[in-house]
Every structure is written in C-alpha cells, then in structure tokens.
Design a protein around this motif. Structure first.
Motif: not given
Length: 216
Positions: A67, A72, A127, A129
């Motif tokens: 990550f 993430d 974000d 992610a």
C-alpha cells in the motif's frame, strides 16, 4: 516474515511452491489488514505505519510495498471487512435455520458499520482510492443481506410486508452510534428491530389491545 521480494519460478517449474508462496502472501496480507483495522480503531487513521507493521509482525517496507499510500490501506481495510461480512451470509445460511442465520448476520453488519464510522473521515475525503467502494458495497453487501432476508421470509419466520431494502436502511440508521469499537447500543437496537420482524401486524394490534396487568 521475510520482507524480501518474491521470486517467480520458471514456467512449469515449482508450481506447488508458487501456490504456497501465493497462499502465504495472502495470509500475510490478511494479517496486515487486520492489524491496520485494530490500530485504526485504537489510534485513528493517522496512526504511524510503524505501529501497524509492528502489530502485523512485518517490516514497514512490506506495508508500503502493498500500500504505497495511506488511503490505499484504508480502502483495503474497509473492502476486506465488507467482503468478510458479505461472504459470511452463505456460510451462516448453511449452518443455521433462516431466522437465526439472518439475526447473526445482522450483528456482523453492526460491526461493519462500526468499522466504517471509524474510517468515515478518510472515506469521505474524496481521495480516488475510495471511489469504487460504494459500488462494491452495493454489489456485495446488499445481495448477501437480501438472500438471508428472503430466506427467512420464505420460511415464514418474519413478517412478509416489510421490504428488504427498507429494513436494511432502518438498520443502517440505528448503527450511527456504532463507532470506535463501541457497538453495544447499536447491537441492542438492531436486535430489537430484527426481533420485531417476527410479529405480524395482526399480532401487533392484538398486543396493543391487550389490557396491561399490573401487580396489585
């Protein structure tokens, strides 16, 4: 755990070893995500990566290799918890009668809500992610819930006029207080909601019409 890169065998050679490596890597990843979940719950999503690595028994480099960015890791933690909750539906259905399987799964749903609320600030940060998580939740969680709900309805153990989606939305609202590992109040309220499904409208009317008996 060895932090060195995994070397691939030549094609056709050492395939059992490759499978073992992949299985070990998957277990290590699960351990890492569990450690991150626990550390985030205890210290927030800004907890040092070193704390997560130490909890998982790996080096910091291993965390960053899996990550590269903190979002993430946060997204992976929530995705794993969501998948674990969804996957539990079929196992519970195979092991328990329909209503019991449904009730047990709803307790897991409350735990998932607590994890989500603990990560809420990050999950709502915008974000990239996190962009795929809402669709993933709809694809995995809601169908799992519906299978259990509809099985209990087909077995005649819950009232039939309640829609699955409206029940899940009501349960989600009751989970708003579940955060930072404190799920007791939400568990009680959702359990009350679940148990209420056992009584049909005719029974509700009969109960409300019954005179209240008080000790003299």
């Amino acid at each position: 755990m060895d932090d060195s890169p995994i070397e691939r065998d030549a094609p056709g050679i050492g395939r059992p070893a490759e499978r073992r490596v992949r299985a070990d890597a998957q277990r290590n990843l699960v351990t890492l995500l569990q450690a991150a979940k626990e550390v985030f719950a205890e210290r927030g999503v800004d907890a040092p990566v070193r704390d997560i690595a130490d909890r998982a028994g790996v080096g910091v480099g291993t965390v960053y290799r899996h990550f590269p960015r903190r979002p993430d890791l946060i997204a992976a933690v929530f995705r794993q918890e969501l998948d674990t909750c969804a996957d539990a539906a079929d196992a519970l259905a195979a092991e328990h009668p329909p209503f019991e399987a449904f009730a047990i799964w709803m307790r897991r749903f409350v735990d998932l809500a607590a994890t989500k609320h603990g990560l809420a600030q990050a999950l709502h940060s915008g974000d990239p992610a996190f962009e795929a998580l809402p669709a993933h939740r709809e694809q995995r969680l809601r169908p799992a819930f519906r299978r259990l709900f509809e099985a209990a309805a087909a077995a005649g153990t819950i009232r039939s006029e309640i829609e699955a989606d409206e029940f899940l939305n009501a349960a989600a609202s009751l989970c708003m207080s579940a955060r930072d590992g404190r799920t007791e109040a939400a568990q009680r309220m959702v359990a009350t909601l679940v148990n209420g499904l056992r009584y049909g409208p005719d029974e509700d009317a009969h109960r409300s019409a019954e005179p209240e008996h008080r000790p003299s």
